[in-house]
Design a protein around this motif. Structure first.
Motif, PDB file in Angstrom:
ATOM      1  N   LYS A  14       0.945  -0.977   0.096  1.00 15.73           N
ATOM      2  CA  LYS A  14       0.164   0.017  -0.041  1.00 15.73           C
ATOM      3  C   LYS A  14       0.984   1.292  -0.136  1.00 15.73           C
ATOM      4  N   GLY A  15       2.167   0.967  -0.019  1.00 17.97           N
ATOM      5  CA  GLY A  15       2.945   2.429   0.114  1.00 17.97           C
ATOM      6  C   GLY A  15       2.800   3.462  -0.785  1.00 17.97           C
ATOM      7  N   LEU A  16       2.461   3.226  -2.113  1.00 15.16           N
ATOM      8  CA  LEU A  16       2.323   4.120  -2.994  1.00 15.16           C
ATOM      9  C   LEU A  16       0.864   4.578  -3.249  1.00 15.16           C
ATOM     10  N   ILE A  17       0.130   3.968  -2.570  1.00 13.52           N
ATOM     11  CA  ILE A  17      -1.433   4.287  -2.712  1.00 13.52           C
ATOM     12  C   ILE A  17      -1.971   4.492  -1.451  1.00 13.52           C
ATOM     13  N   ARG A  18      -1.345   4.809  -0.310  1.00 10.37           N
ATOM     14  CA  ARG A  18      -1.754   4.746   0.972  1.00 10.37           C
ATOM     15  C   ARG A  18      -3.116   5.800   1.236  1.00 10.37           C
TER      16      ARG A  18
END
Length: 368
Positions: A14-18
Protein backbone atom coordinates in the motif's frame (compact mmCIF):
# COMPACT_ATOMS: atom_id res chain seq x y z
CA UNK A 1 -10.37 -26.11 -15.84
CA UNK A 2 -12.17 -27.96 -13.05
CA UNK A 3 -8.81 -29.53 -12.27
CA UNK A 4 -7.50 -26.06 -11.33
CA UNK A 5 -7.93 -24.32 -7.99
CA UNK A 6 -7.70 -20.51 -8.17
CA UNK A 7 -5.97 -18.57 -5.39
CA UNK A 8 -6.18 -14.76 -5.28
CA UNK A 9 -3.59 -13.12 -3.04
CA UNK A 10 -4.56 -9.77 -1.52
CA UNK A 11 -1.12 -8.68 -0.38
CA UNK A 12 -0.35 -5.64 -2.54
CA UNK A 13 2.03 -3.11 -1.00
CA UNK A 14 0.00 0.00 0.00
CA UNK A 15 3.01 2.31 0.22
CA UNK A 16 2.42 4.23 -3.02
CA UNK A 17 -1.37 4.32 -2.80
CA UNK A 18 -1.96 4.78 0.92
CA UNK A 19 -4.27 7.81 0.49
CA UNK A 20 -6.93 5.52 -1.00
CA UNK A 21 -6.20 2.36 0.98
CA UNK A 22 -6.20 3.58 4.56
CA UNK A 23 -9.36 1.58 5.31
CA UNK A 24 -9.48 -0.90 2.43
CA UNK A 25 -7.33 -3.40 0.60
CA UNK A 26 -5.83 -2.28 -2.72
CA UNK A 27 -7.81 -5.04 -4.44
CA UNK A 28 -11.14 -3.60 -3.26
CA UNK A 29 -10.50 -0.16 -4.78
CA UNK A 30 -13.44 1.03 -6.94
CA UNK A 31 -12.76 1.05 -10.67
CA UNK A 32 -14.50 2.30 -13.84
CA UNK A 33 -17.72 3.44 -12.21
CA UNK A 34 -19.01 0.20 -10.74
CA UNK A 35 -16.28 -2.44 -10.39
CA UNK A 36 -13.59 -3.33 -7.83
CA UNK A 37 -10.06 -4.35 -8.82
CA UNK A 38 -10.51 -7.91 -7.59
CA UNK A 39 -13.38 -8.35 -10.07
CA UNK A 40 -10.96 -8.68 -12.98
CA UNK A 41 -8.92 -11.58 -11.62
CA UNK A 42 -11.95 -13.32 -10.12
CA UNK A 43 -14.05 -12.95 -13.30
CA UNK A 44 -11.15 -14.18 -15.47
CA UNK A 45 -10.92 -17.31 -13.33
CA UNK A 46 -14.67 -17.95 -13.44
CA UNK A 47 -14.87 -17.31 -17.20
CA UNK A 48 -12.04 -19.81 -17.67
CA UNK A 49 -14.12 -22.53 -16.00
CA UNK A 50 -12.51 -22.51 -12.54
CA UNK A 51 -15.15 -23.41 -9.93
CA UNK A 52 -12.99 -23.42 -6.79
CA UNK A 53 -11.43 -20.11 -5.75
CA UNK A 54 -9.68 -19.26 -2.49
CA UNK A 55 -9.16 -15.63 -1.48
CA UNK A 56 -6.17 -14.94 0.78
CA UNK A 57 -7.60 -12.21 3.01
CA UNK A 58 -5.58 -9.19 4.18
CA UNK A 59 -5.33 -8.31 7.87
CA UNK A 60 -8.19 -5.77 7.43
CA UNK A 61 -10.64 -7.78 5.28
CA UNK A 62 -13.97 -5.97 5.80
CA UNK A 63 -14.10 -4.22 2.41
CA UNK A 64 -13.26 -7.46 0.58
CA UNK A 65 -15.83 -9.52 2.48
CA UNK A 66 -18.52 -6.88 1.96
CA UNK A 67 -17.93 -6.91 -1.78
CA UNK A 68 -17.56 -10.64 -2.44
CA UNK A 69 -20.02 -11.99 0.19
CA UNK A 70 -21.01 -15.55 -0.78
CA UNK A 71 -19.63 -15.25 -4.32
CA UNK A 72 -23.12 -15.46 -5.82
CA UNK A 73 -22.50 -12.69 -8.34
CA UNK A 74 -19.63 -14.76 -9.78
CA UNK A 75 -21.61 -18.05 -9.67
CA UNK A 76 -19.40 -19.29 -6.83
CA UNK A 77 -22.11 -19.84 -4.18
CA UNK A 78 -22.02 -23.62 -4.68
CA UNK A 79 -22.71 -26.76 -2.69
CA UNK A 80 -19.34 -28.15 -3.76
CA UNK A 81 -16.24 -26.02 -4.35
CA UNK A 82 -17.13 -22.35 -4.86
CA UNK A 83 -15.60 -19.40 -2.99
CA UNK A 84 -13.38 -19.89 0.07
CA UNK A 85 -11.91 -17.29 2.40
CA UNK A 86 -8.42 -17.99 3.75
CA UNK A 87 -7.79 -15.80 6.82
CA UNK A 88 -4.58 -13.97 7.61
CA UNK A 89 -2.51 -15.22 10.59
CA UNK A 90 -3.28 -13.96 14.09
CA UNK A 91 -1.50 -10.87 15.39
CA UNK A 92 1.06 -12.87 17.37
CA UNK A 93 2.08 -14.59 14.13
CA UNK A 94 2.72 -11.37 12.21
CA UNK A 95 6.31 -10.86 13.33
CA UNK A 96 7.57 -12.34 10.05
CA UNK A 97 6.94 -10.05 7.08
CA UNK A 98 5.79 -11.05 3.61
CA UNK A 99 2.95 -13.13 2.20
CA UNK A 100 4.50 -16.56 2.69
CA UNK A 101 3.20 -16.86 6.26
CA UNK A 102 -0.38 -16.51 4.95
CA UNK A 103 0.06 -19.45 2.60
CA UNK A 104 1.83 -21.54 5.22
CA UNK A 105 -0.88 -21.08 7.84
CA UNK A 106 -3.51 -22.21 5.31
CA UNK A 107 -1.45 -25.13 4.04
CA UNK A 108 -4.04 -27.73 5.09
CA UNK A 109 -6.55 -26.14 2.68
CA UNK A 110 -4.22 -26.70 -0.25
CA UNK A 111 -3.21 -30.19 0.85
CA UNK A 112 -6.81 -31.40 1.04
CA UNK A 113 -7.94 -29.83 -2.23
CA UNK A 114 -9.25 -32.17 -4.92
CA UNK A 115 -7.76 -30.12 -7.76
CA UNK A 116 -4.51 -31.13 -9.43
CA UNK A 117 -3.31 -27.61 -10.27
CA UNK A 118 -3.05 -24.30 -8.43
CA UNK A 119 -3.45 -20.99 -10.29
CA UNK A 120 -2.09 -18.22 -8.08
CA UNK A 121 -2.84 -14.63 -9.11
CA UNK A 122 -2.73 -11.13 -7.67
CA UNK A 123 -5.97 -9.16 -7.32
CA UNK A 124 -4.43 -5.77 -8.16
CA UNK A 125 -4.23 -6.11 -11.96
CA UNK A 126 -6.72 -4.95 -14.58
CA UNK A 127 -7.01 -7.44 -17.45
CA UNK A 128 -9.38 -9.91 -19.06
CA UNK A 129 -7.58 -13.24 -19.60
CA UNK A 130 -8.71 -16.73 -20.59
CA UNK A 131 -6.62 -18.88 -18.24
CA UNK A 132 -7.52 -22.05 -20.14
CA UNK A 133 -4.89 -20.99 -22.69
CA UNK A 134 -2.34 -20.92 -19.87
CA UNK A 135 -3.27 -24.45 -18.78
CA UNK A 136 -2.77 -25.76 -22.33
CA UNK A 137 0.57 -23.95 -22.52
CA UNK A 138 1.60 -25.44 -19.17
CA UNK A 139 0.72 -28.97 -20.22
CA UNK A 140 2.34 -28.69 -23.67
CA UNK A 141 5.65 -27.38 -22.32
CA UNK A 142 5.85 -29.77 -19.38
CA UNK A 143 6.73 -26.84 -17.11
CA UNK A 144 6.91 -27.02 -13.33
CA UNK A 145 5.71 -23.40 -13.14
CA UNK A 146 4.06 -21.35 -15.89
CA UNK A 147 3.82 -17.56 -15.77
CA UNK A 148 2.08 -14.85 -17.79
CA UNK A 149 3.70 -11.61 -18.92
CA UNK A 150 2.91 -8.61 -21.07
CA UNK A 151 5.33 -6.52 -23.10
CA UNK A 152 5.60 -2.97 -21.78
CA UNK A 153 4.96 -0.25 -24.37
CA UNK A 154 6.28 2.63 -22.26
CA UNK A 155 8.41 3.29 -19.22
CA UNK A 156 6.68 2.29 -15.98
CA UNK A 157 7.75 2.78 -12.37
CA UNK A 158 6.94 0.50 -9.45
CA UNK A 159 8.10 -2.84 -8.08
CA UNK A 160 7.55 -4.94 -11.19
CA UNK A 161 8.96 -8.35 -11.99
CA UNK A 162 10.75 -8.51 -15.34
CA UNK A 163 11.39 -11.76 -17.22
CA UNK A 164 13.84 -12.87 -19.85
CA UNK A 165 12.76 -15.83 -21.94
CA UNK A 166 14.09 -18.06 -24.65
CA UNK A 167 12.23 -18.35 -27.95
CA UNK A 168 10.23 -21.36 -26.70
CA UNK A 169 9.09 -19.48 -23.56
CA UNK A 170 11.66 -20.94 -21.14
CA UNK A 171 12.39 -18.35 -18.46
CA UNK A 172 16.12 -17.65 -18.31
CA UNK A 173 16.04 -14.84 -15.73
CA UNK A 174 13.60 -13.27 -13.25
CA UNK A 175 14.29 -9.98 -11.48
CA UNK A 176 12.35 -7.41 -9.48
CA UNK A 177 13.06 -3.91 -10.77
CA UNK A 178 11.98 -0.39 -9.71
CA UNK A 179 11.33 0.61 -13.32
CA UNK A 180 10.67 -1.12 -16.63
CA UNK A 181 11.17 0.14 -20.16
CA UNK A 182 9.55 -0.21 -23.55
CA UNK A 183 9.88 -3.82 -24.69
CA UNK A 184 10.39 -5.33 -21.23
CA UNK A 185 8.55 -8.56 -20.43
CA UNK A 186 6.64 -7.72 -17.24
CA UNK A 187 5.08 -10.45 -15.09
CA UNK A 188 1.34 -10.30 -14.34
CA UNK A 189 1.89 -12.12 -11.02
CA UNK A 190 0.08 -15.21 -12.39
CA UNK A 191 1.61 -18.61 -11.59
CA UNK A 192 0.27 -22.03 -12.58
CA UNK A 193 1.75 -25.22 -11.11
CA UNK A 194 0.74 -28.61 -9.82
CA UNK A 195 -0.61 -28.57 -6.28
CA UNK A 196 2.16 -30.86 -5.01
CA UNK A 197 4.81 -28.42 -6.25
CA UNK A 198 2.98 -25.48 -4.68
CA UNK A 199 2.66 -27.22 -1.30
CA UNK A 200 6.33 -28.27 -1.34
CA UNK A 201 7.40 -24.73 -2.24
CA UNK A 202 5.38 -23.15 0.58
CA UNK A 203 6.48 -25.64 3.24
CA UNK A 204 10.18 -25.73 2.33
CA UNK A 205 10.58 -21.99 1.81
CA UNK A 206 8.73 -20.92 4.96
CA UNK A 207 10.41 -23.49 7.18
CA UNK A 208 13.80 -22.33 5.91
CA UNK A 209 13.18 -18.71 6.88
CA UNK A 210 11.55 -17.37 3.72
CA UNK A 211 9.17 -14.42 3.84
CA UNK A 212 7.99 -13.65 0.31
CA UNK A 213 6.59 -16.28 -2.07
CA UNK A 214 7.91 -14.64 -5.23
CA UNK A 215 11.32 -13.62 -3.94
CA UNK A 216 12.13 -16.57 -1.70
CA UNK A 217 9.98 -19.31 -3.22
CA UNK A 218 10.41 -18.67 -6.94
CA UNK A 219 13.23 -16.22 -7.76
CA UNK A 220 15.79 -17.59 -5.30
CA UNK A 221 14.85 -21.16 -6.14
CA UNK A 222 14.47 -20.66 -9.89
CA UNK A 223 17.20 -23.23 -10.58
CA UNK A 224 15.06 -25.89 -8.85
CA UNK A 225 12.15 -25.51 -11.27
CA UNK A 226 11.46 -25.68 -14.98
CA UNK A 227 9.77 -22.28 -15.50
CA UNK A 228 8.05 -21.14 -18.71
CA UNK A 229 6.15 -17.94 -19.53
CA UNK A 230 3.58 -17.03 -22.17
CA UNK A 231 2.50 -13.60 -23.38
CA UNK A 232 -0.83 -11.86 -22.87
CA UNK A 233 -1.13 -9.28 -25.64
CA UNK A 234 -4.23 -7.48 -24.36
CA UNK A 235 -4.65 -4.50 -22.08
CA UNK A 236 -2.92 -4.70 -18.68
CA UNK A 237 -2.64 -2.26 -15.78
CA UNK A 238 -0.96 -2.91 -12.45
CA UNK A 239 -2.54 -0.78 -9.73
CA UNK A 240 0.33 -0.23 -7.31
CA UNK A 241 0.33 3.57 -7.03
CA UNK A 242 -2.02 6.53 -7.12
CA UNK A 243 -0.70 7.46 -10.55
CA UNK A 244 -1.40 3.99 -12.00
CA UNK A 245 -4.88 3.96 -10.43
CA UNK A 246 -5.75 7.31 -11.99
CA UNK A 247 -4.23 6.47 -15.40
CA UNK A 248 -5.94 3.08 -15.70
CA UNK A 249 -9.33 4.57 -14.83
CA UNK A 250 -8.81 7.23 -17.48
CA UNK A 251 -7.77 4.47 -19.92
CA UNK A 252 -11.21 2.87 -19.45
CA UNK A 253 -12.72 5.93 -21.17
CA UNK A 254 -11.01 4.89 -24.41
CA UNK A 255 -13.54 2.89 -26.49
CA UNK A 256 -11.05 0.24 -27.64
CA UNK A 257 -9.96 -0.53 -24.08
CA UNK A 258 -13.51 -0.52 -22.73
CA UNK A 259 -14.57 -2.92 -25.48
CA UNK A 260 -11.66 -5.29 -24.79
CA UNK A 261 -12.23 -5.38 -21.03
CA UNK A 262 -16.02 -5.36 -20.80
CA UNK A 263 -17.71 -6.08 -24.15
CA UNK A 264 -16.19 -9.38 -25.26
CA UNK A 265 -17.32 -12.97 -24.74
CA UNK A 266 -15.92 -12.99 -21.19
CA UNK A 267 -17.74 -10.37 -19.08
CA UNK A 268 -16.37 -8.84 -15.89
CA UNK A 269 -18.77 -9.57 -13.03
CA UNK A 270 -19.26 -7.46 -9.92
CA UNK A 271 -21.55 -7.07 -6.92
CA UNK A 272 -25.01 -6.22 -8.22
CA UNK A 273 -26.70 -3.10 -6.89
CA UNK A 274 -30.11 -2.31 -8.36
CA UNK A 275 -30.52 1.47 -8.59
CA UNK A 276 -32.44 3.92 -10.73
CA UNK A 277 -30.90 5.04 -14.05
CA UNK A 278 -28.91 8.26 -14.25
CA UNK A 279 -31.00 11.44 -14.22
CA UNK A 280 -29.66 14.02 -16.70
CA UNK A 281 -31.39 17.31 -15.97
CA UNK A 282 -31.91 20.13 -18.46
CA UNK A 283 -28.65 21.92 -17.55
CA UNK A 284 -26.48 18.79 -17.79
CA UNK A 285 -23.66 18.56 -20.34
CA UNK A 286 -21.69 15.30 -20.44
CA UNK A 287 -18.94 14.13 -22.82
CA UNK A 288 -16.63 11.11 -22.87
CA UNK A 289 -17.51 10.03 -19.34
CA UNK A 290 -18.77 7.02 -17.42
CA UNK A 291 -21.79 7.82 -15.25
CA UNK A 292 -23.08 5.01 -13.01
CA UNK A 293 -26.66 4.30 -11.95
CA UNK A 294 -28.27 6.39 -9.24
CA UNK A 295 -26.54 9.65 -10.21
CA UNK A 296 -28.18 13.04 -10.67
CA UNK A 297 -26.35 15.35 -13.09
CA UNK A 298 -27.18 19.03 -13.51
CA UNK A 299 -23.69 20.37 -14.28
CA UNK A 300 -20.90 19.73 -16.80
CA UNK A 301 -18.89 16.49 -16.75
CA UNK A 302 -16.03 15.82 -19.16
CA UNK A 303 -13.56 12.93 -19.45
CA UNK A 304 -14.49 11.74 -15.95
CA UNK A 305 -15.76 8.69 -14.07
CA UNK A 306 -18.72 9.15 -11.74
CA UNK A 307 -19.68 6.26 -9.45
CA UNK A 308 -23.11 5.29 -8.14
CA UNK A 309 -25.31 7.76 -6.26
CA UNK A 310 -23.29 10.91 -6.98
CA UNK A 311 -25.02 14.30 -7.28
CA UNK A 312 -23.52 16.97 -9.60
CA UNK A 313 -25.38 20.23 -9.08
CA UNK A 314 -26.00 23.04 -11.57
CA UNK A 315 -23.00 25.20 -12.42
CA UNK A 316 -20.49 22.49 -11.50
CA UNK A 317 -17.63 21.64 -13.87
CA UNK A 318 -15.92 18.28 -13.46
CA UNK A 319 -12.93 17.55 -15.73
CA UNK A 320 -10.55 14.57 -15.82
CA UNK A 321 -11.70 13.42 -12.40
CA UNK A 322 -12.96 10.39 -10.47
CA UNK A 323 -15.83 10.83 -8.03
CA UNK A 324 -16.72 7.76 -5.98
CA UNK A 325 -19.98 6.57 -4.48
CA UNK A 326 -22.53 8.86 -2.83
CA UNK A 327 -20.51 12.05 -3.10
CA UNK A 328 -22.06 15.47 -3.73
CA UNK A 329 -20.59 18.44 -5.61
CA UNK A 330 -22.54 21.59 -4.88
CA UNK A 331 -23.31 24.46 -7.25
CA UNK A 332 -20.52 26.55 -8.76
CA UNK A 333 -17.63 24.23 -7.91
CA UNK A 334 -14.87 23.18 -10.30
CA UNK A 335 -12.96 19.90 -10.07
CA UNK A 336 -10.07 19.07 -12.39
CA UNK A 337 -7.64 16.15 -12.01
CA UNK A 338 -9.26 15.20 -8.70
CA UNK A 339 -10.07 11.86 -7.04
CA UNK A 340 -12.92 12.09 -4.52
CA UNK A 341 -13.27 9.00 -2.34
CA UNK A 342 -16.67 7.81 -1.07
CA UNK A 343 -19.16 10.12 0.68
CA UNK A 344 -17.27 13.34 -0.05
CA UNK A 345 -19.13 16.66 0.00
CA UNK A 346 -17.78 19.63 -1.96
CA UNK A 347 -19.63 22.75 -0.85
CA UNK A 348 -20.56 25.68 -3.11
CA UNK A 349 -18.06 27.47 -5.30
CA UNK A 350 -14.93 25.49 -4.39
CA UNK A 351 -12.20 25.14 -7.00
CA UNK A 352 -10.02 22.03 -6.66
CA UNK A 353 -7.30 21.17 -9.14
CA UNK A 354 -4.51 18.59 -9.26
CA UNK A 355 -1.81 17.78 -11.81
CA UNK A 356 -2.63 15.49 -14.76
CA UNK A 357 -0.07 12.91 -13.59
CA UNK A 358 -0.59 13.47 -9.85
CA UNK A 359 -4.27 14.07 -9.01
CA UNK A 360 -5.53 15.79 -5.90
CA UNK A 361 -7.06 13.20 -3.55
CA UNK A 362 -9.99 13.97 -1.24
CA UNK A 363 -10.25 11.39 1.53
CA UNK A 364 -13.40 9.41 2.33
CA UNK A 365 -16.17 11.25 4.26
CA UNK A 366 -14.45 14.64 3.84
CA UNK A 367 -16.47 17.87 3.68
CA UNK A 368 -14.80 20.77 1.87
Amino acid sequence: MKSVMGIISLQEDKGLIRELTDRRAVESLPFAGRYRLIDFTLSSMVNSGITSVGVMLPTAPRSVLDHLRSGKDWDLARRHDGLFYLPAPQEEELSRLGDLKNFYHNLDFFEHSAQKYVLLASGSFVYNIDFSDLLRFHQNTGADISMVYHVATEEETGHDVVLETAQNGLVTDIAEKPAVYDGSKVSLAVYLMERRIFVEMIRYTYEHGGQDLLMDGIIRRAADYNIYACEHDGYVAHIDSTASFFKSNMDSLRPEIWEELFMGDHPIYTKIKDEAPVQYKGTAAVRNSLIANGCIVRGEVGNSIIFRGVTIEEGVKVKNSIIMQHSTVHAGSLLENVICDKNVVISKEKWLKGAPNYPLIIAKNTVI
